[in-house]
Design a protein around this motif. Sequence first.
Motif, PDB file in Angstrom:
ATOM      1  N   UNK A 133       1.138  -1.285  -0.115  1.00 16.16           N
ATOM      2  CA  UNK A 133      -0.023   0.011  -0.013  1.00 16.16           C
ATOM      3  C   UNK A 133       0.867   1.155   0.020  1.00 16.16           C
ATOM      4  N   UNK A 134       2.025   1.396   0.936  1.00 14.22           N
ATOM      5  CA  UNK A 134       2.864   2.410   1.107  1.00 14.22           C
ATOM      6  C   UNK A 134       3.476   2.774  -0.187  1.00 14.22           C
ATOM      7  N   UNK A 135       4.135   1.875  -1.133  1.00 11.89           N
ATOM      8  CA  UNK A 135       4.898   1.946  -2.086  1.00 11.89           C
ATOM      9  C   UNK A 135       3.722   2.253  -3.499  1.00 11.89           C
ATOM     10  N   UNK A 136       2.677   1.524  -3.632  1.00 14.71           N
ATOM     11  CA  UNK A 136       1.762   1.770  -4.294  1.00 14.71           C
ATOM     12  C   UNK A 136       1.395   3.169  -4.452  1.00 14.71           C
ATOM     13  N   UNK A 137       1.193   3.857  -3.272  1.00 16.08           N
ATOM     14  CA  UNK A 137       0.478   4.909  -3.162  1.00 16.08           C
ATOM     15  C   UNK A 137       1.464   6.114  -3.749  1.00 16.08           C
ATOM     16  N   UNK A 138       2.879   5.868  -3.633  1.00 16.86           N
ATOM     17  CA  UNK A 138       3.763   6.701  -4.199  1.00 16.86           C
ATOM     18  C   UNK A 138       4.233   6.351  -5.616  1.00 16.86           C
ATOM     19  N   UNK A 139       3.584   5.426  -6.214  1.00 20.01           N
ATOM     20  CA  UNK A 139       4.111   4.964  -7.260  1.00 20.01           C
ATOM     21  C   UNK A 139       5.382   4.247  -7.651  1.00 20.01           C
ATOM     22  N   UNK A 140       5.852   3.510  -6.485  1.00 18.24           N
ATOM     23  CA  UNK A 140       7.131   2.867  -6.398  1.00 18.24           C
ATOM     24  C   UNK A 140       6.893   1.632  -5.894  1.00 18.24           C
ATOM     25  N   UNK A 141       5.718   0.742  -6.635  1.00 16.05           N
ATOM     26  CA  UNK A 141       5.520  -0.672  -6.038  1.00 16.05           C
ATOM     27  C   UNK A 141       6.779  -1.563  -6.674  1.00 16.05           C
ATOM     28  N   UNK A 142       7.391  -0.966  -7.542  1.00 16.25           N
ATOM     29  CA  UNK A 142       8.541  -1.994  -8.142  1.00 16.25           C
ATOM     30  C   UNK A 142       9.755  -1.963  -7.377  1.00 16.25           C
ATOM     31  N   UNK A 143       9.842  -1.274  -6.058  1.00 20.23           N
ATOM     32  CA  UNK A 143      10.758  -1.199  -5.140  1.00 20.23           C
ATOM     33  C   UNK A 143      10.470  -2.601  -4.233  1.00 20.23           C
ATOM     34  N   UNK A 144       9.404  -3.097  -4.420  1.00 21.01           N
ATOM     35  CA  UNK A 144       9.155  -4.299  -3.554  1.00 21.01           C
ATOM     36  C   UNK A 144       9.191  -5.316  -4.404  1.00 21.01           C
ATOM     37  N   UNK A 145       9.968  -6.434  -4.016  1.00 20.98           N
ATOM     38  CA  UNK A 145      10.527  -7.590  -4.878  1.00 20.98           C
ATOM     39  C   UNK A 145      10.073  -9.043  -4.040  1.00 20.98           C
ATOM     40  N   UNK A 146       9.022  -9.776  -4.876  1.00 19.19           N
ATOM     41  CA  UNK A 146       9.088 -11.291  -4.250  1.00 19.19           C
ATOM     42  C   UNK A 146      10.026 -12.075  -4.619  1.00 19.19           C
ATOM     43  N   UNK A 147      11.154 -12.176  -3.901  1.00 17.76           N
ATOM     44  CA  UNK A 147      12.163 -12.938  -4.172  1.00 17.76           C
ATOM     45  C   UNK A 147      12.512 -14.201  -3.627  1.00 17.76           C
ATOM     46  N   UNK A 148      12.022 -14.587  -2.757  1.00 15.90           N
ATOM     47  CA  UNK A 148      12.164 -15.730  -1.949  1.00 15.90           C
ATOM     48  C   UNK A 148      13.370 -15.887  -1.152  1.00 15.90           C
ATOM     49  N   UNK A 149      13.403 -16.603  -0.039  1.00 13.20           N
ATOM     50  CA  UNK A 149      14.518 -16.664   0.954  1.00 13.20           C
ATOM     51  C   UNK A 149      14.678 -17.995   1.135  1.00 13.20           C
ATOM     52  N   UNK A 150      16.203 -18.149   1.380  1.00 16.32           N
ATOM     53  CA  UNK A 150      16.751 -19.689   1.589  1.00 16.32           C
ATOM     54  C   UNK A 150      17.458 -19.284   3.097  1.00 16.32           C
ATOM     55  N   UNK A 151      17.118 -20.701   3.867  1.00 11.95           N
ATOM     56  CA  UNK A 151      17.928 -20.938   5.349  1.00 11.95           C
ATOM     57  C   UNK A 151      18.711 -21.860   5.031  1.00 11.95           C
TER      58      UNK A 151
END
Length: 430
Positions: A133-151
Amino acid sequence: MTQCAEVTAIETGTRFAVIGAGVVGLCAALQAQRTGFHVTLIDSNEPGKSTSYGNAGYLATEVIDPLGTPDVLRAAPKLWLNPKGPICTPLKYATKAAPWYWRFLKASQAEPAQRGTQMIHQLNQAAVEAWRRTLSDIGAEHLLIKGGHLVVWENTKGLEEADRLIEKMRGYNIACEQVTGHALEQLEPELSASLSHAVFFPDIHRLSDPYQVCHALFNAFIQRGGDFITARVTALKPEQDQVNVDLMRNDGLTSTLRFDQVSVCGGVWSKSLLQQVGLDVPLEAERGYHVTFPDDQTRIHHTILSADRKLVLSPLGAGLRAVGMSEIGGVELPPIKKRFQVLREHTKGLLPKLFEKPDLKSSEWMGHRPSLPDSLPVIDQHPSFPRLSFAFGHQHLGITQAAITAELLMDKIQQKPETIPLDALRVDRF
């Protein structure tokens, strides 16, 4: 960053000040603007340049346990005695740190630790959508990346630990699976071939780069009419109908500004301000370190946590970043230089090909995580002066919880119904 002209008064609108221009303060300032306040952001440093700058950048929504648990207490002596381990306290600060550690021991018992897990999980569950919501509101949703995580683990002795982690995560509806051999190699081809196994979290998100995100938040704040003052807050004087803020600017000039609402989001530096308004909070600086390799941001595809080495590797816009260490050490002492070398050694153990480059460049940084003994933040208003509010103490989860914290804080200030119970996050809980 572009800084607007400094102001001494605001003539129109409800005047709201946010003290602290880290990621939590920036999110709070934008949320206050969305709510209709005329907002002034105050910090002695450039926005996003203090603790938020050095974060690994991943939204650690799978990290639901507080730092202190019965399991951690059992493992602590071994970790503490390891010269390359993740935990230490500078000898010069040991006496000052003792009261914090006493509270930490009490918070690490089974019952309070479990309550902490429940609270952290609730915040983390809401974290990604709040960031969206925060990033979409300022037109910066591309800065949020669904990248996955490994332990990852380097020894088959860790198989039982991985199984326990998977079982626990599934109990909290957090998707994960064990990967080994060829499947692990496909996920991360450049990881050391000596790795035994890993747990993969496919739904974990990261930010492109913490400083880049702070830059975007601040620019949006300024474009929407926000004011930024470069100054140190020397005193807070709350009253029933306003809050007076004494400032010392970087040129030595002093002034007093009056606001209808003030939120303290100053990280570890919030403690001295709270003492001025009758609140004694056991907030300590947990020093964290990073080494960034600027030319290698594409070497890995996911964020990676080493269960053995206790560090995080993150592919950021600024480069490949290795983040780790936990030192209760205050804000005055210089970094322990050997900690940077330990991070490099651990990184080499996981990514040996990285160090085949003869001209490998890297940068070093140390920051101060605002840590409370129970690993929970403060999101609250002053018990006697509700025009003064607080959001700080997120420890390792400042980036993760910044956006949801801002929403919860503004809801509380506006007396809206709680979407997440905040009693455990009271400023006077200690």
